[in-house]
Design a protein around this motif. Structure first.
Motif, PDB file in Angstrom:
ATOM      1  N   GLY A   1       0.838  -1.192   0.000  1.00  0.00           N
ATOM      2  CA  GLY A   1       0.000   0.000   0.000  1.00  0.00           C
ATOM      3  C   GLY A   1       0.875   1.245   0.000  1.00  0.00           C
ATOM      4  O   GLY A   1       1.989   1.237   0.524  1.00  0.00           O
ATOM      5  N   GLN A   2       0.378   2.293  -0.654  1.00  0.00           N
ATOM      6  CA  GLN A   2       1.086   3.569  -0.607  1.00  0.00           C
ATOM      7  C   GLN A   2       0.223   4.588   0.126  1.00  0.00           C
ATOM      8  O   GLN A   2      -1.003   4.522   0.098  1.00  0.00           O
ATOM      9  N   PHE A   3       0.909   5.535   0.756  1.00  0.00           N
ATOM     10  CA  PHE A   3       0.148   6.568   1.454  1.00  0.00           C
ATOM     11  C   PHE A   3       0.858   7.907   1.314  1.00  0.00           C
ATOM     12  O   PHE A   3       2.028   7.985   0.932  1.00  0.00           O
ATOM     13  N   THR A   4       0.110   8.930   1.624  1.00  0.00           N
ATOM     14  CA  THR A   4       0.687  10.271   1.619  1.00  0.00           C
ATOM     15  C   THR A   4       0.355  10.953   2.949  1.00  0.00           C
ATOM     16  O   THR A   4      -0.634  10.616   3.598  1.00  0.00           O
ATOM     17  N   ILE A   5       1.223  11.883   3.320  1.00  0.00           N
ATOM     18  CA  ILE A   5       0.988  12.589   4.584  1.00  0.00           C
ATOM     19  C   ILE A   5       0.115  13.810   4.339  1.00  0.00           C
ATOM     20  O   ILE A   5       0.395  14.613   3.445  1.00  0.00           O
ATOM     21  N   ILE A   6      -0.973  13.922   5.068  1.00  0.00           N
ATOM     22  CA  ILE A   6      -1.840  15.100   4.946  1.00  0.00           C
ATOM     23  C   ILE A   6      -1.274  16.242   5.792  1.00  0.00           C
ATOM     24  O   ILE A   6      -1.105  17.353   5.333  1.00  0.00           O
ATOM     25  N   LYS A   7      -1.016  15.920   7.066  1.00  0.00           N
ATOM     26  CA  LYS A   7      -0.435  16.940   7.944  1.00  0.00           C
ATOM     27  C   LYS A   7       0.166  16.300   9.193  1.00  0.00           C
ATOM     28  O   LYS A   7      -0.166  15.168   9.540  1.00  0.00           O
ATOM     29  N   ALA A   8       1.013  17.062   9.839  1.00  0.00           N
ATOM     30  CA  ALA A   8       1.542  16.621  11.127  1.00  0.00           C
ATOM     31  C   ALA A   8       0.521  16.969  12.212  1.00  0.00           C
ATOM     32  O   ALA A   8      -0.176  17.981  12.116  1.00  0.00           O
ATOM     33  N   ILE A   9       0.415  16.106  13.225  1.00  0.00           N
ATOM     34  CA  ILE A   9      -0.484  16.377  14.354  1.00  0.00           C
ATOM     35  C   ILE A   9       0.389  16.665  15.566  1.00  0.00           C
ATOM     36  O   ILE A   9       1.241  15.865  15.931  1.00  0.00           O
ATOM     37  N   ASP A  10       0.177  17.810  16.156  1.00  0.00           N
ATOM     38  CA  ASP A  10       1.024  18.184  17.282  1.00  0.00           C
ATOM     39  C   ASP A  10       0.162  18.352  18.530  1.00  0.00           C
ATOM     40  O   ASP A  10      -0.303  19.447  18.837  1.00  0.00           O
ATOM     41  N   ARG A  11      -0.064  17.254  19.213  1.00  0.00           N
ATOM     42  CA  ARG A  11      -0.939  17.297  20.392  1.00  0.00           C
ATOM     43  C   ARG A  11      -0.262  16.540  21.522  1.00  0.00           C
ATOM     44  O   ARG A  11       0.191  15.421  21.334  1.00  0.00           O
ATOM     45  N   GLU A  12      -0.173  17.155  22.686  1.00  0.00           N
ATOM     46  CA  GLU A  12       0.521  16.551  23.813  1.00  0.00           C
ATOM     47  C   GLU A  12      -0.361  15.494  24.470  1.00  0.00           C
ATOM     48  O   GLU A  12      -1.386  15.812  25.048  1.00  0.00           O
ATOM     49  N   VAL A  13       0.013  14.236  24.362  1.00  0.00           N
ATOM     50  CA  VAL A  13      -0.759  13.175  25.014  1.00  0.00           C
ATOM     51  C   VAL A  13       0.088  12.365  25.989  1.00  0.00           C
ATOM     52  O   VAL A  13      -0.389  11.395  26.570  1.00  0.00           O
ATOM     53  N   GLU A  14       1.345  12.761  26.157  1.00  0.00           N
ATOM     54  CA  GLU A  14       2.209  12.030  27.079  1.00  0.00           C
ATOM     55  C   GLU A  14       2.352  12.796  28.391  1.00  0.00           C
ATOM     56  O   GLU A  14       2.461  14.017  28.403  1.00  0.00           O
ATOM     57  N   MET A  15       2.347  12.062  29.477  1.00  0.00           N
ATOM     58  CA  MET A  15       2.456  12.691  30.809  1.00  0.00           C
ATOM     59  C   MET A  15       3.777  13.426  30.964  1.00  0.00           C
ATOM     60  O   MET A  15       4.800  12.931  30.484  1.00  0.00           O
ATOM     61  N   PRO A  16       3.784  14.562  31.630  1.00  0.00           N
ATOM     62  CA  PRO A  16       5.033  15.294  31.821  1.00  0.00           C
ATOM     63  C   PRO A  16       6.054  14.535  32.686  1.00  0.00           C
ATOM     64  O   PRO A  16       7.240  14.817  32.614  1.00  0.00           O
ATOM     65  N   VAL A  17       5.573  13.584  33.476  1.00  0.00           N
ATOM     66  CA  VAL A  17       6.509  12.772  34.254  1.00  0.00           C
ATOM     67  C   VAL A  17       6.505  11.341  33.703  1.00  0.00           C
ATOM     68  O   VAL A  17       5.451  10.748  33.484  1.00  0.00           O
ATOM     69  N   LYS A  18       7.694  10.836  33.409  1.00  0.00           N
ATOM     70  CA  LYS A  18       7.812   9.473  32.870  1.00  0.00           C
ATOM     71  C   LYS A  18       7.738   8.482  34.018  1.00  0.00           C
ATOM     72  O   LYS A  18       8.626   8.451  34.867  1.00  0.00           O
ATOM     73  N   VAL A  19       6.693   7.661  34.023  1.00  0.00           N
ATOM     74  CA  VAL A  19       6.470   6.749  35.137  1.00  0.00           C
ATOM     75  C   VAL A  19       6.818   5.312  34.751  1.00  0.00           C
ATOM     76  O   VAL A  19       6.288   4.778  33.780  1.00  0.00           O
ATOM     77  N   THR A  20       7.730   4.720  35.516  1.00  0.00           N
ATOM     78  CA  THR A  20       8.049   3.306  35.353  1.00  0.00           C
ATOM     79  C   THR A  20       7.328   2.512  36.437  1.00  0.00           C
ATOM     80  O   THR A  20       7.480   2.798  37.625  1.00  0.00           O
ATOM     81  N   ILE A  21       6.520   1.546  36.013  1.00  0.00           N
ATOM     82  CA  ILE A  21       5.762   0.712  36.946  1.00  0.00           C
ATOM     83  C   ILE A  21       6.499  -0.620  37.105  1.00  0.00           C
ATOM     84  O   ILE A  21       6.686  -1.340  36.127  1.00  0.00           O
ATOM     85  N   VAL A  22       6.924  -0.930  38.322  1.00  0.00           N
ATOM     86  CA  VAL A  22       7.605  -2.205  38.597  1.00  0.00           C
ATOM     87  C   VAL A  22       6.662  -3.094  39.401  1.00  0.00           C
ATOM     88  O   VAL A  22       6.157  -2.660  40.436  1.00  0.00           O
TER      89      VAL A  22
END
Lengths: 253, 253
Positions: free
Chosen positions: A62-83
């Motif tokens: 399959g071929q595709f083309t890029i319409i636009k970049a999406i710039d939306r913050e969905v990651e938490m500001p603190v990186k959490v490692t769960i042990v």
């Protein structure tokens, strides 16, 4: 809109006509029956997100083309490692699935002192591979930009050593909840809000709980005992409480 | 320590020698193999908690005595009612089990517009009964003083009418998350902290989501659309986020 992750980097997207990676082709065309002009979101290995459109589909590619970049913050500001010390049944799957939706950065599993169902070496490899797939699927569905890594640790020492430079270290200890410990998680949240910390590692026991010698080892390595409210949470619920609380404290206002 | 709930009120405990209610006798003696001098916690219908000791066990009944009253706050300052459109599989069970650990006051289920697996009347009765048992078990395990009620509602109108006098009403709307709605849940938390609100009802769609006409109906009845962070949460995870966030905001400091 359907979201896919690719191992390609955004810098590799130089052409107008881009080739859909094989594993995405299979998922998009064979499984989801996507057709020409259907749109999807693509997340690259360097965590850039693009809105894309299928431009050509034949039997094998399959071929595709890029319409636009999406710039939306969905990651938490603190990186959490769960042990987590491994628990019986499919609790690890549940922790990874829901923990990914709730924004965890990474998961580490280990046989801890009171683990009833220990994972032997063959099982470790199989389980971690399966959990990594669950993390990928959950990241797609919850529209993450980052797929949490799922790792195995051979011992608590190993966890402690390899994560020594994490900003803040906690252990969710049932006894702390019983003793009405109320301030550690709030402190973390405050520091995360003011960008005073950007990484956190949190240790959770299996359903059998955490052994006193493990608590000793962890506190000696600067892990602080944290209560997660006054009720007794099960092994698979406690990490979700921590993640939801931190999201609330740092992502809502 | 093992916790049991009884339908007796604390005012009924007048004797020195108290008779263990039949259903607790069965659980304690037949299932858990408790013996004379074993201790347990008993929560009465009026939500008083006592530390007790078994004083006599024979084939058909047990006697116990009260050692002391336990006065520890384990209930959230805001009473949260979780309303869910029914989803497929055992998602309702999961919501009740984890939601009880996380402090929910009450659960209401209904066939909502986009519910894929609708519960017919025979199933409604069976399911609600089963969910009530799950709530009881989860309340025992998480050391709650209150067993959340599990109810069935025949329609959204029904839910709206019967809960009209709740202090604060929200609907967890996926579109709000996408539009980056960040303030409603924080507002609720602030008001709850300052005792400005003591009851909250929160509506969650099934896995198919909430229909636009349902949103219209809910907002017309003063339900505010709330985002639960920037990631897309599944139907069974969203109520847990809300409960953990409120616990964090009102029970930790």
């Amino acid at each position: 809109m359907q979201r896919f992750f690719t191992i390609q980097k955004s810098t590799e997207f130089k052409n107008e006509k881009l080739l859909l990676p094989q594993e995405i082709f299979h998922h998009a065309v064979d499984v989801l029956r996507m057709k020409i002009d259907d749109q999807f979101e693509l997340v690259t290995a360097d965590e850039k997100v693009y809105q894309c459109r299928l431009t050509k589909v034949d039997k094998h590619e399959g071929q595709f083309t890029i319409i636009k970049a999406i710039d939306r913050e969905v990651e938490m500001p603190v990186k959490v490692t769960i042990v987590c010390g491994v628990s019986k049944g499919d609790k690890a799957e549940e922790i990874v699935k829901k923990g990914t939706q709730l924004g965890a950065d990474r998961f580490i599993f280990l046989n801890s002192r009171y683990s009833v169902a220990r994972w032997k070496s063959q099982k470790q490899i199989k389980k971690i591979k399966r959990l990594q797939t669950i993390a990928l699927n959950a990241a797609e569905q919850s529209h993450r930009n980052h797929v949490p890594e799922v790792e195995w640790a051979n011992s608590l020492d190993d966890v402690i050593m390899k994560n020594a430079d994490t900003d803040f270290k906690v252990v969710a200890y049932e006894e702390s909840a019983k003793q009405n410990e109320k301030t550690v998680l709030a402190q973390i949240a405050m520091q995360a809000r003011t960008k005073g910390l950007t990484s956190l590692i949190a240790f959770f026991g299996p359903e059998g709980g955490i052994a006193p010698e493990e608590i000793k080892q962890l506190t000696a390595a600067d892990y602080q005992c944290a209560g997660l409210g006054p009720r007794i949470l099960r092994a698979e619920t406690a990490p979700l409480y921590l993640l939801a609380a931190l999201s609330f404290a740092t992502e809502l206002e």
